[in-house]
Design a protein around this motif. Structure first.
Motif, PDB file in Angstrom:
ATOM      1  N   UNK A 177      47.914   0.527  37.687  1.00  0.00           N
ATOM      2  CA  UNK A 177      47.456   0.382  39.035  1.00  0.00           C
ATOM      3  C   UNK A 177      46.314   1.102  39.227  1.00  0.00           C
ATOM      4  N   UNK A 178      45.948   1.961  38.428  1.00  0.00           N
ATOM      5  CA  UNK A 178      44.541   2.591  38.649  1.00  0.00           C
ATOM      6  C   UNK A 178      43.255   1.669  38.081  1.00  0.00           C
ATOM      7  N   UNK A 179      43.849   1.037  36.982  1.00  0.00           N
ATOM      8  CA  UNK A 179      42.749   0.017  36.312  1.00  0.00           C
ATOM      9  C   UNK A 179      42.736  -1.121  37.525  1.00  0.00           C
ATOM     10  N   UNK A 180      43.753  -1.603  37.915  1.00  0.00           N
ATOM     11  CA  UNK A 180      43.676  -2.808  38.791  1.00  0.00           C
ATOM     12  C   UNK A 180      42.756  -2.420  39.941  1.00  0.00           C
ATOM     13  N   UNK A 181      42.943  -1.121  40.427  1.00  0.00           N
ATOM     14  CA  UNK A 181      42.180  -0.981  41.690  1.00  0.00           C
ATOM     15  C   UNK A 181      40.645  -0.924  41.354  1.00  0.00           C
ATOM     16  N   UNK A 182      40.383  -0.165  40.256  1.00  0.00           N
ATOM     17  CA  UNK A 182      39.118  -0.088  39.544  1.00  0.00           C
ATOM     18  C   UNK A 182      38.417  -1.356  39.368  1.00  0.00           C
ATOM     19  N   UNK A 183      39.222  -2.125  38.887  1.00  0.00           N
ATOM     20  CA  UNK A 183      38.618  -3.590  38.694  1.00  0.00           C
ATOM     21  C   UNK A 183      38.336  -4.240  39.788  1.00  0.00           C
ATOM     22  N   UNK A 184      39.205  -4.371  40.701  1.00  0.00           N
ATOM     23  CA  UNK A 184      39.124  -4.969  42.181  1.00  0.00           C
ATOM     24  C   UNK A 184      37.746  -4.412  42.740  1.00  0.00           C
ATOM     25  N   UNK A 185      37.571  -3.001  42.734  1.00  0.00           N
ATOM     26  CA  UNK A 185      36.513  -2.311  43.499  1.00  0.00           C
ATOM     27  C   UNK A 185      34.981  -2.567  42.794  1.00  0.00           C
ATOM     28  N   UNK A 186      35.036  -2.651  41.341  1.00  0.00           N
ATOM     29  CA  UNK A 186      33.944  -2.812  40.648  1.00  0.00           C
ATOM     30  C   UNK A 186      33.678  -4.384  40.319  1.00  0.00           C
ATOM     31  N   UNK A 187      34.482  -5.351  40.697  1.00  0.00           N
ATOM     32  CA  UNK A 187      34.551  -6.698  40.239  1.00  0.00           C
ATOM     33  C   UNK A 187      34.182  -6.831  38.886  1.00  0.00           C
ATOM     34  N   UNK A 188      35.042  -6.215  37.927  1.00  0.00           N
ATOM     35  CA  UNK A 188      34.859  -6.621  36.551  1.00  0.00           C
ATOM     36  C   UNK A 188      35.942  -6.329  35.842  1.00  0.00           C
ATOM     37  N   UNK A 189      36.238  -6.634  34.679  1.00  0.00           N
ATOM     38  CA  UNK A 189      37.183  -6.250  33.726  1.00  0.00           C
ATOM     39  C   UNK A 189      37.140  -5.061  33.129  1.00  0.00           C
ATOM     40  N   UNK A 190      38.038  -4.333  33.270  1.00  0.00           N
ATOM     41  CA  UNK A 190      38.051  -2.737  32.511  1.00  0.00           C
ATOM     42  C   UNK A 190      39.179  -2.821  31.297  1.00  0.00           C
ATOM     43  N   UNK A 191      38.511  -2.481  30.167  1.00  0.00           N
ATOM     44  CA  UNK A 191      39.517  -2.605  29.039  1.00  0.00           C
ATOM     45  C   UNK A 191      40.070  -1.015  28.701  1.00  0.00           C
ATOM     46  N   UNK A 192      40.975  -0.968  27.964  1.00  0.00           N
ATOM     47  CA  UNK A 192      41.454   0.364  27.481  1.00  0.00           C
ATOM     48  C   UNK A 192      40.500   0.790  26.703  1.00  0.00           C
ATOM     49  N   UNK A 193      39.545   0.212  25.692  1.00  0.00           N
ATOM     50  CA  UNK A 193      38.845   1.015  25.051  1.00  0.00           C
ATOM     51  C   UNK A 193      37.775   1.529  25.846  1.00  0.00           C
TER      52      UNK A 193
END
Length: 74
Positions: A8-24
């Motif tokens: 959920x945190x990754x999805x929110x951050x991706x939406x807010x920053x308009x970019x893909x965020x990887x586990x790496x």
């Protein structure tokens, strides 16, 4: 049961920053092992972690502890 809300945190951050965020990226930035993150995201592992890792994730996601973990009765 404790549930980690990493997805959920990754999805929110991706939406807010308009970019893909990887586990790496999270692992490198938060200094948390990537395998540990994967296990946190899978509730069947019932993964146990340190307060240092939770603190690092709070810092990375700029959130509170209760945004990272949640308790559910079994």
């Amino acid at each position: 049961m404790i549930k980690f809300k990493i997805k959920e945190l990754i999805a929110e951050k991706e939406f807010n920053e308009r970019r893909k965020i990887t586990l790496h990226e999270i692992a490198d930035s938060a200094n948390v092992n990537r395998t540990a993150l994967s296990k946190m995201m899978n509730p069947s592992y019932q993964y146990s972690t340190t307060t240092k890792a939770i603190e690092s994730l709070c810092r990375y996601f700029e959130c509170k502890v209760e945004d990272v973990i949640e308790y559910f009765e079994d």
